[in-house]
Design an enzyme around this catalytic site. Structure first.
Site, PDB file in Angstrom:
ATOM      1  N   ALA A  35       1.745  -4.113   2.499  1.00 48.20           N
ATOM      2  CA  ALA A  35       3.108  -4.218   1.977  1.00 48.20           C
ATOM      3  C   ALA A  35       3.936  -5.145   2.865  1.00 48.20           C
ATOM      4  O   ALA A  35       4.770  -5.902   2.391  1.00 48.20           O
ATOM      5  CB  ALA A  35       3.746  -2.837   1.902  1.00 48.20           C
ATOM      6  N   TYR A  37       2.668  -7.607   4.767  1.00 48.53           N
ATOM      7  CA  TYR A  37       2.154  -8.966   4.546  1.00 48.53           C
ATOM      8  C   TYR A  37       2.827  -9.557   3.301  1.00 48.53           C
ATOM      9  O   TYR A  37       3.319 -10.683   3.313  1.00 48.53           O
ATOM     10  CB  TYR A  37       0.632  -8.933   4.371  1.00 48.53           C
ATOM     11  CG  TYR A  37       0.015 -10.310   4.211  1.00 48.53           C
ATOM     12  CD1 TYR A  37      -0.376 -11.062   5.323  1.00 48.53           C
ATOM     13  CD2 TYR A  37      -0.158 -10.876   2.949  1.00 48.53           C
ATOM     14  CE1 TYR A  37      -0.919 -12.325   5.195  1.00 48.53           C
ATOM     15  CE2 TYR A  37      -0.699 -12.145   2.799  1.00 48.53           C
ATOM     16  CZ  TYR A  37      -1.079 -12.863   3.928  1.00 48.53           C
ATOM     17  OH  TYR A  37      -1.618 -14.115   3.769  1.00 48.53           O
ATOM     18  N   LYS A 122      -6.210   1.195 -10.876  1.00 48.41           N
ATOM     19  CA  LYS A 122      -6.437   0.008 -10.058  1.00 48.41           C
ATOM     20  C   LYS A 122      -7.072   0.473  -8.754  1.00 48.41           C
ATOM     21  O   LYS A 122      -6.414   0.980  -7.849  1.00 48.41           O
ATOM     22  CB  LYS A 122      -5.131  -0.739  -9.775  1.00 48.41           C
ATOM     23  CG  LYS A 122      -5.369  -1.983  -8.941  1.00 48.41           C
ATOM     24  CD  LYS A 122      -4.251  -2.983  -9.064  1.00 48.41           C
ATOM     25  CE  LYS A 122      -4.633  -4.306  -8.422  1.00 48.41           C
ATOM     26  NZ  LYS A 122      -4.691  -4.242  -6.953  1.00 48.41           N
ATOM     27  N   LYS A 308      -4.105  -3.047 -20.063  1.00 49.17           N
ATOM     28  CA  LYS A 308      -4.716  -4.192 -20.736  1.00 49.17           C
ATOM     29  C   LYS A 308      -4.492  -4.047 -22.230  1.00 49.17           C
ATOM     30  O   LYS A 308      -4.668  -2.943 -22.771  1.00 49.17           O
ATOM     31  CB  LYS A 308      -6.218  -4.248 -20.435  1.00 49.17           C
ATOM     32  CG  LYS A 308      -6.510  -4.541 -18.967  1.00 49.17           C
ATOM     33  CD  LYS A 308      -7.973  -4.447 -18.595  1.00 49.17           C
ATOM     34  CE  LYS A 308      -8.114  -4.761 -17.096  1.00 49.17           C
ATOM     35  NZ  LYS A 308      -9.481  -4.563 -16.603  1.00 49.17           N
ATOM     36  N   CYS A 451      -9.390  23.255  25.421  1.00 46.90           N
ATOM     37  CA  CYS A 451      -8.942  24.353  26.259  1.00 46.90           C
ATOM     38  C   CYS A 451     -10.149  25.248  26.488  1.00 46.90           C
ATOM     39  O   CYS A 451     -10.882  25.555  25.560  1.00 46.90           O
ATOM     40  CB  CYS A 451      -7.843  25.127  25.528  1.00 46.90           C
ATOM     41  SG  CYS A 451      -7.595  26.777  26.200  1.00 46.90           S
ATOM     42  N   CYS A 457      -7.212  32.405  24.591  1.00 49.69           N
ATOM     43  CA  CYS A 457      -6.059  31.511  24.359  1.00 49.69           C
ATOM     44  C   CYS A 457      -5.375  31.880  23.048  1.00 49.69           C
ATOM     45  O   CYS A 457      -6.011  31.922  22.008  1.00 49.69           O
ATOM     46  CB  CYS A 457      -6.534  30.060  24.306  1.00 49.69           C
ATOM     47  SG  CYS A 457      -5.223  28.884  23.881  1.00 49.69           S
TER      48      CYS A 457
HETATM   49  O1  D41 Z   1      -9.280  -1.730 -10.508  1.00 52.92           O
HETATM   50  C1  D41 Z   1      -9.030  -2.910 -10.302  1.00 52.92           C
HETATM   51  N1  D41 Z   1      -8.816  -3.304  -9.052  1.00 52.92           N
HETATM   52  C2  D41 Z   1      -8.995  -3.897 -11.412  1.00 52.92           C
HETATM   53  C3  D41 Z   1      -8.992  -5.250 -11.085  1.00 52.92           C
HETATM   54  C4  D41 Z   1      -8.978  -3.510 -12.764  1.00 52.92           C
HETATM   55  N2  D41 Z   1      -9.007  -2.207 -13.109  1.00 52.92           N
HETATM   56  N3  D41 Z   1      -8.939  -4.450 -13.730  1.00 52.92           N
HETATM   57  C5  D41 Z   1      -8.931  -5.776 -13.440  1.00 52.92           C
HETATM   58  N4  D41 Z   1      -8.895  -6.668 -14.438  1.00 52.92           N
HETATM   59  C6  D41 Z   1      -8.869  -7.949 -14.191  1.00 52.92           C
HETATM   60  C7  D41 Z   1      -8.800  -8.898 -15.331  1.00 52.92           C
HETATM   61  C8  D41 Z   1      -7.681  -8.519 -16.249  1.00 52.92           C
HETATM   62  C9  D41 Z   1      -8.570 -10.299 -14.852  1.00 52.92           C
HETATM   63  C10 D41 Z   1     -10.094  -8.832 -16.060  1.00 52.92           C
HETATM   64  C11 D41 Z   1      -8.965  -6.220 -12.088  1.00 52.92           C
HETATM   65  C12 D41 Z   1      -8.966  -7.624 -11.876  1.00 52.92           C
HETATM   66  N5  D41 Z   1      -8.923  -8.451 -12.943  1.00 52.92           N
HETATM   67  C13 D41 Z   1      -9.040  -8.269 -10.574  1.00 52.92           C
HETATM   68  N6  D41 Z   1      -9.325  -7.713  -9.423  1.00 52.92           N
HETATM   69  C14 D41 Z   1      -9.289  -8.626  -8.466  1.00 52.92           C
HETATM   70  C15 D41 Z   1      -8.993  -9.809  -8.998  1.00 52.92           C
HETATM   71  C16 D41 Z   1      -8.848  -9.591 -10.328  1.00 52.92           C
END
Ligand code: D41
Length: 703
Positions: A35, A37, A122, A308, A451, A457
């Site tokens: 965070a 960075y 993610k 997505k 200890c 103790c």
């Molecule tokens: O779980 C993840 N880190 C994750 C990464 C995910 N669940 N879906 C992802 N979907 C994509 C696309 C939409 C481009 C197919 C991704 C990533 N990309 C991704 N992770 C690292 C670079 C891209």
């Protein structure tokens, strides 16, 4: 800021970011939280946007980091690995903004139906491309800069979860699966424990890892696959690369992202169950909140969720801008690592006597709560990380794991010699336990100071009593932790033998203790007096003496006095007893107050049968052939048997139950949600049984 100020700050930021990128990508040892960075990066971007003349070709903002390392073969991706746009607004508004953007791109109006999304986690790991040709895993490559990655096939083949061959009679000619390599939190904690032990034993080239993602990155890029194999890597699939011949003209390619993940799961690839198909912004917000609420309970780190557009045809219509699909976004959660100031170091006496340095921190919001204390593990760790009072440190809090200080942020601009003193635990305590003033000590080859007060103790008293009363020890019915708290805090008992001198009148005087429960406890205490030597030994809570070792000692020596008098050499003759255990038993009984407690326990009427012992007879002679002497590991939840029940059955048949899978393990009994132990079993080719197979095996022994 004045103009020269901007120029100076931009140069400073470039230097800082370059240094941190090197630590992160090349050394796998980040110096600041992600965070932080990101914050520095955004600050530089902002300056460069406002003052384009300050932009430099070598600025970290001008290139994709994560280049190819020496030692691995470069792989050009058949289909580039795109990035995913990150929504840093961690509020629901982040999801609403994404949906609005997608609808705008598709020229939808309020009159149109909500868009269907696939929502997933993610994973906080390392992106990977797995290439299967005719169903066989032929190559695994890191993402690299998205165009070119590194061939890490050898290392990825060590991940038991990743099928070497797709589960299909008619696999596609080419199928590239994209996903994330990660390390579970429990595996990470165990890995770091092992690393700490190696370091304590003097291993020079070992280190602990800052977080699971870094440990995973290090393992994937290990040049020696044998080392990679020892790192507990896991994998989840989330997308596709190149595809050829998935049906005629790829006609079998699923039409939605959710169906695609189902298909990958059917091929035998790990796909997370924590995913959903939802409608519109409202559905996204609901998913973000639901996963946010259970984030801590997940067995691995996530830094957000991913949305997505579910329909793949719609995805194509949306396309991408500068390598980021318009149809996907990562929606973050608050960071699990933060920086704060170390105000002081306290030393806590654990319930087993272990002395743990605890960081007192300027309160900081991390991983969803405010943290003001964090563990520093042990003295060696504090010294190795060179953590000193007054430093700015990185705190990590993930899952229900206690917050930890993972490192120090070295301020490159700070003057030399302005830092606090290096940490010295012994000196800080003047060699005495802060609770009972007994001497503190540290055994050779151990990292922890302890200890030596043991059962005397107060910090260890409650734990000692609870352990003593436990179901697998003296099995004192009715003596739980609340009651132990009351008994100890109320000054009714200080030592184990005093348990047996409690009377009805004393007990009834306790809060919420009726006549009936008091009588029940007394009956429980009375009933516990007839026991076995193994249980009694285990109940004493001697370090390193688990239930199995206690039983082995009892069987071998037959009589308590023989154990009390045994030399280390004699103890070493016992099945599975090594130098650490032998030393621990010997030093326990060398302490006069421990012998006194044992005598007092005998005096209150605790008894067991004594035998000649089986010092010469092999234990195999008494058990049932087949299961006898075989080693089992239990993992996951069995449908009907509890862990204790399964253990009891196995032991009754002469088998042994241990905690971790090794080459010496004969069977792994796996139930629901079996984790890395199952993977390890598969990796080592160890027989895996489900509950019914276990019962059948045990049945065979009796029949
Ligand atoms: O779980 C993840 N880190 C994750 C990464 C995910 N669940 N879906 C992802 N979907 C994509 C696309 C939409 C481009 C197919 C991704 C990533 N990309 C991704 N992770 C690292 C670079 C891209």
């Amino acid at each position: 800021m004045s103009e020269p100020e901007h120029a100076r700050r931009a140069a400073e930021l470039r230097a800082l970011l370059q240094q941190h990128a090197h630590s992160y990508y090349v050394l796998d040892a980040p110096q600041i939280p992600d965070a932080e960075y990101d914050r520095l990066f955004q600050e530089l971007e902002a300056i460069e946007a406002a003052h384009p003349e300050l932009r430099r070709d070598d600025s970290p903002t001008q290139r994709v980091v994560g280049g190819v390392l020496d030692g691995f073969v470069a792989v050009r991706h058949a289909v580039p690995m795109l990035s995913i746009r990150t929504e840093t607004d961690t509020e629901p508004s982040g999801a609403v903004a994404f949906d609005a953007r997608v609808r705008r791109e598709l020229a939808l109006t309020d009159a149109d139906l909500p868009i269907e999304y696939a929502a997933e986690l993610k994973f906080d790991g390392l992106a990977m491309n797995l290439r299967y040709e005719s169903g066989v895993l032929v190559q695994a490559a890191t993402r690299g800069d998205g165009e070119t990655g590194e061939d890490v096939t050898q290392n990825i083949r060590t991940i038991a979860q990743i099928p070497r061959r797709l589960h299909s009679d008619t696999p596609p000619a080419v199928l590239e699966v994209r996903g994330e390599v990660y390390i579970r939190r429990d595996d990470f904690e165990a890995l770091n424990e092992r690393q700490r032990a190696l370091i304590a034993q003097g291993a020079k080239n070992e280190k602990t890892f800052v977080n699971p993602r870094n440990a995973a990155a290090g393992a994937v890029r290990q040049l020696d696959p044998a080392i990679a194999a020892k790192r507990p890597l896991s994998f989840f699939a989330y997308g596709l690369g190149e595809v050829q011949g998935w049906g005629v003209d790829n006609a079998a390619l699923p039409a939605t992202h959710s169906a695609l993940l189902d298909a990958l799961a059917a091929f035998g690839l790990p796909v997370s169950d924590e995913r959903a198909v939802v409608q519109g912004a409202e559905g996204l917000v609901g998913f973000h909140a639901a996963i946010g609420a259970k984030r801590d309970a997940l067995p691995f780190d996530i830094d957000g969720v991913v949305y997505k557009v579910n329909d793949r045809a719609l995805q194509q219509r949306l396309g991408f801008v500068t390598r980021e699909p318009r149809w996907a976004v990562a929606h973050k959660y608050p960071a699990q690592e933060q920086m704060t100031k170390l105000l002081g170091i306290d030393i806590q006496v654990g319930r087993t006597g272990k002395l743990t340095p605890v960081a007192k921190l300027e309160p900081v919001f991390v991983g969803g709560t405010t943290v003001s204390n964090a563990t520093l593990h042990n003295e060696d760790e504090v010294r190795r990380k060179d953590v000193r009072v007054g430093d700015t440190v990185i705190v990590r809090r993930a899952g229900d794991v206690i917050p930890q200080v993972v490192g120090v942020v070295h301020d490159p601009l700070a003057a030399e010699g302005t830092r606090g003193e290096p940490f010295d635990l012994y000196q800080r305590l003047g060699g005495q336990c802060p609770v009972c003033s007994s001497p503190i000590g540290r055994e050779e080859g151990e990292v922890d100071w302890r200890c030596t007060g043991g059962l005397t103790c107060p910090a260890q008293r409650k734990e000692a009593i609870l352990h003593f009363a436990g179901r697998r020890a003296m099995d004192i019915e009715g003596l739980g932790d609340k009651l132990v708290d009351q008994l100890v805090d109320g000054g009714l008992i200080r030592t184990l033998p005093e348990l047996y001198t409690l009377g009805l009148d004393k007990l009834c005087a306790l809060d919420r203790m009726g006549d009936k429960s008091a009588a029940n406890l007394l009956a429980g205490l009375d009933a516990s007096k007839r026991t076995t030597l193994g249980r009694f030994l285990y109940a004493l809570g001697i370090r390193h003496i688990g239930e199995t070792t206690a039983k082995d000692l009892a069987r071998h020596f037959g009589q308590l006095d023989r154990i009390i008098e045994a030399t280390e050499a004699q103890l070493l003759e016992v099945n599975d007893v090594g130098p650490v255990v032998a030393h621990s038993v010997r030093s326990f009984f060398d302490q006069p107050h421990h012998r006194e407690i044992v005598e007092q326990l005998r005096a209150v009427g605790i008894t067991w049968e004594e035998t000649e012992g089986t010092a010469v007879a092999a234990p195999e002679a008494t058990g049932i052939a087949g299961v006898t002497g075989k080693t089992f590991v239990l993992t996951g939840t069995l449908p009907t048997l509890t862990r204790d029940a399964a253990k009891e059955l196995i032991e009754a048949a002469g088998g042994k139950v241990t905690g971790s899978v090794s080459k010496k393990t004969n069977y792994v009994v796996a139930g629901a949600e079996a984790g890395s132990k199952l993977d390890k079993a598969n990796e080592l080719g160890i027989a895996v049984l489900d509950e019914s197979a276990l019962l059948a095996l045990l049945q065979d022994q009796v029949a």
